[in-house]
Design an enzyme around this catalytic site. Structure first.
Site, PDB file in Angstrom:
ATOM      1  CB  CYS A   8       3.209 -48.293  22.022  1.00 60.74           C
ATOM      2  SG  CYS A   8       4.875 -48.342  22.685  1.00 60.74           S
ATOM      3  CD  GLU A  23       8.577 -42.986  20.011  1.00 63.25           C
ATOM      4  OE1 GLU A  23       9.148 -43.707  20.856  1.00 63.25           O
ATOM      5  OE2 GLU A  23       7.623 -43.400  19.323  1.00 63.25           O
ATOM      6  N   GLY A  82       8.133 -44.332  15.256  1.00 60.62           N
ATOM      7  CA  GLY A  82       9.046 -43.831  16.267  1.00 60.62           C
ATOM      8  C   GLY A  82       9.500 -44.944  17.184  1.00 60.62           C
TER       9      GLY A  82
HETATM   10 NI    NI Z   1       5.802 -46.409  22.109  1.00 62.28          NI
END
Ligand code: NI
Length: 174
Positions: free
Chosen positions: A90, A133, A46
């Protein structure tokens, strides 16, 4: 194919609230395409627009399930239920991971690149990706929510990716 530079933490842009998209222009559609290219290039599941330095409410997700690539403009969680607790990473914080409590299922409403309203319900990894997200659009990083947060040895990084792929495969079977 155009790959954009991913903004890394610490960076103020990752902590700001992104603006709603009022009009889907060719530049917005190009941004969606570039975001997907950038996400795939980085082996992510994502990416949110602030991660390429653009404070607009746009996300792309692909967890390897039947939905394929999800592009969503102005996404909004309209229902959530259950709970899951598990590892998250992330692309803006490479080399780290943390365990985060999330809803196990969310229903998200938004617009596709044609401006048509779409609603998608996701569980487990997809639900986690949506929540992660959409948090980015509100300037929230998972590190603020993680109950533990740690640096991962590079050799474990690959294993983590395999686990995520496995989870996506398992969801397909269900
Ligand atoms: Ni992230």
């Amino acid at each position: 194919m155009a790959i954009r530079e991913i903004v890394l933490e610490p960076n103020e842009v990752l902590h700001q609230v992104a603006e709603e998209v009022k009009e889907i222009t060719p530049a917005i559609r190009k941004l969606l395409t570039d975001m997907a290219d950038t996400m795939y290039d980085a082996d992510g599941v994502g990416l949110a627009a602030p991660q390429v330095g653009i404070l607009k409410r746009i996300i792309v997700i692909d967890v390897g399930d039947d939905n394929g690539l999800i592009e969503m403009i102005n996404p909004e969680i309209i229902a959530s239920e259950g709970e899951q607790f598990g590892p998250e990473g992330c692309l803006s914080i490479p080399g780290y991971r943390g365990d985060v409590r999330r809803a196990n299922q969310v229903t998200v409403k938004g617009l596709n690149r044609k401006g048509k309203e779409i609603t998608i319900t996701g569980t487990e990894l997809l639900a986690r990706a949506f929540q992660h997200e959409i948090d980015h659009l509100n300037g929230i990083l998972y590190t603020e929510l993680a109950e533990n947060y740690y640096e991962i040895p590079p050799e474990e990084e690959e294993q983590f990716e395999q686990e995520q792929e496995q989870q996506a495969t398992n969801e397909k079977k269900e």
